[in-house]
Design a protein around this motif. Structure first.
Motif, PDB file in Angstrom:
ATOM      1  N   LEU A 299      57.140 -15.149   8.218  1.00 14.79           N
ATOM      2  CA  LEU A 299      55.841 -15.829   8.174  1.00 14.79           C
ATOM      3  C   LEU A 299      55.525 -16.458   9.527  1.00 14.79           C
ATOM      4  O   LEU A 299      54.400 -16.334  10.033  1.00 14.79           O
ATOM      5  N   ASP A 300      56.515 -17.122  10.125  1.00 16.55           N
ATOM      6  CA  ASP A 300      56.318 -17.748  11.432  1.00 16.55           C
ATOM      7  C   ASP A 300      55.990 -16.707  12.499  1.00 16.55           C
ATOM      8  O   ASP A 300      55.068 -16.892  13.299  1.00 16.55           O
ATOM      9  N   ALA A 301      56.733 -15.598  12.514  1.00 17.36           N
ATOM     10  CA  ALA A 301      56.518 -14.545  13.518  1.00 17.36           C
ATOM     11  C   ALA A 301      55.129 -13.931  13.401  1.00 17.36           C
ATOM     12  O   ALA A 301      54.517 -13.561  14.412  1.00 17.36           O
ATOM     13  N   LEU A 302      54.623 -13.819  12.164  1.00 16.87           N
ATOM     14  CA  LEU A 302      53.313 -13.226  11.942  1.00 16.87           C
ATOM     15  C   LEU A 302      52.175 -14.247  12.010  1.00 16.87           C
ATOM     16  O   LEU A 302      51.005 -13.884  11.914  1.00 16.87           O
ATOM     17  N   GLY A 303      52.525 -15.524  12.143  1.00 16.54           N
ATOM     18  CA  GLY A 303      51.507 -16.567  12.196  1.00 16.54           C
ATOM     19  C   GLY A 303      50.831 -16.830  10.867  1.00 16.54           C
ATOM     20  O   GLY A 303      49.677 -17.272  10.825  1.00 16.54           O
ATOM     21  N   VAL A 304      51.546 -16.569   9.761  1.00 16.92           N
ATOM     22  CA  VAL A 304      50.992 -16.806   8.428  1.00 16.92           C
ATOM     23  C   VAL A 304      51.251 -18.264   8.050  1.00 16.92           C
ATOM     24  O   VAL A 304      52.407 -18.684   7.949  1.00 16.92           O
ATOM     25  N   PRO A 305      50.195 -19.063   7.858  1.00 16.16           N
ATOM     26  CA  PRO A 305      50.407 -20.460   7.478  1.00 16.16           C
ATOM     27  C   PRO A 305      50.959 -20.575   6.055  1.00 16.16           C
ATOM     28  O   PRO A 305      50.668 -19.745   5.197  1.00 16.16           O
TER      29      PRO A 305
ATOM     30  N   LYS B 260      53.107  -5.977   5.680  1.00 16.96           N
ATOM     31  CA  LYS B 260      53.763  -6.731   6.755  1.00 16.96           C
ATOM     32  C   LYS B 260      54.342  -8.061   6.287  1.00 16.96           C
ATOM     33  O   LYS B 260      55.443  -8.433   6.663  1.00 16.96           O
ATOM     34  N   VAL B 261      53.581  -8.780   5.499  1.00 20.67           N
ATOM     35  CA  VAL B 261      53.983 -10.135   5.116  1.00 20.67           C
ATOM     36  C   VAL B 261      54.985 -10.132   3.964  1.00 20.67           C
ATOM     37  O   VAL B 261      55.967 -10.880   3.983  1.00 20.67           O
ATOM     38  N   LEU B 262      54.785  -9.266   2.973  1.00 25.62           N
ATOM     39  CA  LEU B 262      55.615  -9.316   1.769  1.00 25.62           C
ATOM     40  C   LEU B 262      56.427  -8.048   1.508  1.00 25.62           C
ATOM     41  O   LEU B 262      57.109  -7.956   0.491  1.00 25.62           O
ATOM     42  N   GLY B 263      56.351  -7.064   2.403  1.00 24.76           N
ATOM     43  CA  GLY B 263      57.152  -5.852   2.229  1.00 24.76           C
ATOM     44  C   GLY B 263      56.669  -4.965   1.096  1.00 24.76           C
ATOM     45  O   GLY B 263      57.438  -4.174   0.550  1.00 24.76           O
ATOM     46  N   ALA B 264      55.399  -5.070   0.721  1.00 25.33           N
ATOM     47  CA  ALA B 264      54.843  -4.228  -0.347  1.00 25.33           C
ATOM     48  C   ALA B 264      54.873  -2.763   0.075  1.00 25.33           C
ATOM     49  O   ALA B 264      54.866  -2.447   1.264  1.00 25.33           O
ATOM     50  N   GLU B 265      54.900  -1.896  -0.922  1.00 26.38           N
ATOM     51  CA  GLU B 265      54.920  -0.454  -0.679  1.00 26.38           C
ATOM     52  C   GLU B 265      53.688   0.170  -1.317  1.00 26.38           C
ATOM     53  O   GLU B 265      53.417  -0.039  -2.502  1.00 26.38           O
ATOM     54  N   PHE B 266      52.938   0.953  -0.541  1.00 26.94           N
ATOM     55  CA  PHE B 266      51.759   1.641  -1.041  1.00 26.94           C
ATOM     56  C   PHE B 266      52.176   2.664  -2.087  1.00 26.94           C
ATOM     57  O   PHE B 266      53.130   3.415  -1.900  1.00 26.94           O
ATOM     58  N   LEU B 267      51.462   2.693  -3.186  1.00 29.90           N
ATOM     59  CA  LEU B 267      51.719   3.658  -4.253  1.00 29.90           C
ATOM     60  C   LEU B 267      50.651   4.740  -4.194  1.00 29.90           C
ATOM     61  O   LEU B 267      49.486   4.487  -4.478  1.00 29.90           O
ATOM     62  N   ASP B 268      51.048   5.932  -3.790  1.00 23.31           N
ATOM     63  CA  ASP B 268      50.124   7.059  -3.714  1.00 23.31           C
ATOM     64  C   ASP B 268      49.966   7.608  -5.118  1.00 23.31           C
ATOM     65  O   ASP B 268      50.838   8.282  -5.641  1.00 23.31           O
ATOM     66  N   ARG B 269      48.848   7.301  -5.737  1.00 23.66           N
ATOM     67  CA  ARG B 269      48.597   7.711  -7.117  1.00 23.66           C
ATOM     68  C   ARG B 269      47.652   8.905  -7.187  1.00 23.66           C
ATOM     69  O   ARG B 269      47.103   9.200  -8.229  1.00 23.66           O
ATOM     70  N   GLY B 270      47.459   9.570  -6.065  1.00 26.23           N
ATOM     71  CA  GLY B 270      46.594  10.736  -6.042  1.00 26.23           C
ATOM     72  C   GLY B 270      45.155  10.359  -5.762  1.00 26.23           C
ATOM     73  O   GLY B 270      44.771   9.192  -5.859  1.00 26.23           O
ATOM     74  N   PRO B 271      44.338  11.348  -5.401  1.00 22.69           N
ATOM     75  CA  PRO B 271      42.967  11.077  -4.950  1.00 22.69           C
ATOM     76  C   PRO B 271      42.106  10.300  -5.946  1.00 22.69           C
ATOM     77  O   PRO B 271      41.378   9.394  -5.560  1.00 22.69           O
ATOM     78  N   GLU B 272      42.181  10.629  -7.229  1.00 23.61           N
ATOM     79  CA  GLU B 272      41.312   9.974  -8.205  1.00 23.61           C
ATOM     80  C   GLU B 272      41.642   8.487  -8.324  1.00 23.61           C
ATOM     81  O   GLU B 272      40.760   7.638  -8.231  1.00 23.61           O
ATOM     82  N   LEU B 273      42.905   8.165  -8.501  1.00 18.59           N
ATOM     83  CA  LEU B 273      43.277   6.749  -8.637  1.00 18.59           C
ATOM     84  C   LEU B 273      43.202   6.016  -7.299  1.00 18.59           C
ATOM     85  O   LEU B 273      42.783   4.866  -7.246  1.00 18.59           O
ATOM     86  N   ASN B 274      43.613   6.680  -6.204  1.00 19.14           N
ATOM     87  CA  ASN B 274      43.553   6.034  -4.887  1.00 19.14           C
ATOM     88  C   ASN B 274      42.125   5.648  -4.510  1.00 19.14           C
ATOM     89  O   ASN B 274      41.916   4.630  -3.848  1.00 19.14           O
ATOM     90  N   SER B 275      41.133   6.445  -4.933  1.00 20.79           N
ATOM     91  CA  SER B 275      39.749   6.134  -4.577  1.00 20.79           C
ATOM     92  C   SER B 275      39.222   4.924  -5.352  1.00 20.79           C
ATOM     93  O   SER B 275      38.305   4.252  -4.899  1.00 20.79           O
ATOM     94  N   ARG B 276      39.816   4.642  -6.506  1.00 23.18           N
ATOM     95  CA  ARG B 276      39.347   3.514  -7.329  1.00 23.18           C
ATOM     96  C   ARG B 276      39.922   2.183  -6.897  1.00 23.18           C
ATOM     97  O   ARG B 276      39.256   1.161  -6.986  1.00 23.18           O
ATOM     98  N   GLN B 277      41.200   2.172  -6.502  1.00 25.98           N
ATOM     99  CA  GLN B 277      41.818   0.896  -6.165  1.00 25.98           C
ATOM    100  C   GLN B 277      43.065   1.106  -5.313  1.00 25.98           C
ATOM    101  O   GLN B 277      43.665   2.169  -5.307  1.00 25.98           O
TER     102      GLN B 277
END
Length: 150
Positions: free
Chosen positions: A81-87, A26-43
Motif C-alpha cells: 500500500l505504501d509503495a503504491l501510495g494507497v492511503p 496491483k493493490v490486492l492481487g486480484a486475478e481477472f476471470l476470462d468468462r468469454g466474450p458474452e460475460l466479459n462484455s457485461r461485467q
C-alpha cells in the motif's frame, strides 16, 4: 431450510473498468476471470482469494458499505500500500487475537477492510485449518460459449 454454503461473489459499482481491474490486481492481487466474450462484455469479474468480485458499470457509482478481506502477510500488505501510495486508515490491533485491521478505498470509493488473524482458523473440533490459494480453484462449470477456449 437449505443452508448457504459460501459467498460466491460480491458486486460493486465502478465507473471505469480498466482502472478498476488494474487497481484490484496491483493493490490486492486480484486475478481477472476470462468468462468469454458474452460475460466479459457485461461485467468485470475478478477472483480475490477464494471468492469473486463482479462489477456493475455506472457513470456515478454508489460506494458499498464495506467488505472485508483476510490478509496473509500484514507487513507485506502495508508495504505494498505504501509503495503504491494507497492511503489507509490508521491500523488497529485486535485484542482478542493480536490481529490487524485497516480500511482502504478503491478508485470509486468502495470501502474495503483489510484484516489479519495471525492465530489462524480452527474447525469445530479445534483443529487448525489452512487456507490455500489456487488460482485455478473454484471455477463454476459453464455451458459452451461462456468461457475461455481451452
Amino acid at each position: 431450510m437449505s443452508r448457504v454454503t459460501m459467498i460466491q461473489h460480491i458486486n460493486i459499482q465502478i465507473s471505469n473498468r480498466e482502472r478498476s481491474r488494474e487497481w484490484y490486481e496491483k493493490v490486492l492481487g486480484a486475478e481477472f476471470l476470462d468468462r468469454g466474450p458474452e460475460l466479459n462484455s457485461r461485467q468485470l469479474q475478478l477472483r480475490i482469494g477464494s471468492g469473486e468480485i463482479h462489477t456493475t458499470h455506472t457513470p456515478n457509482p454508489a460506494p458499498s458499505g464495506h467488505f472485508a478481506l483476510e490478509i496473509h502477510d500484514w507487513d507485506e500488505t502495508i508495504a505494498n500500500l505504501d509503495a503504491l501510495g494507497v492511503p489507509y486508515a490508521p491500523p488497529t490491533i485486535r485484542a482478542y487475537s493480536g490481529g490487524h485491521s485497516t480500511y482502504i478505498q478503491d478508485p470509486d470509493g468502495n470501502r474495503i477492510e483489510l484484516v489479519q488473524h495471525p492465530l489462524g482458523l480452527k474447525d469445530s473440533q479445534g483443529k487448525k485449518v489452512e487456507l490455500v490459494h489456487d488460482s485455478n480453484s473454484l471455477t463454476w462449470a459453464r455451458l459452451p460459449g461462456y468461457g475461455p477456449s481451452i
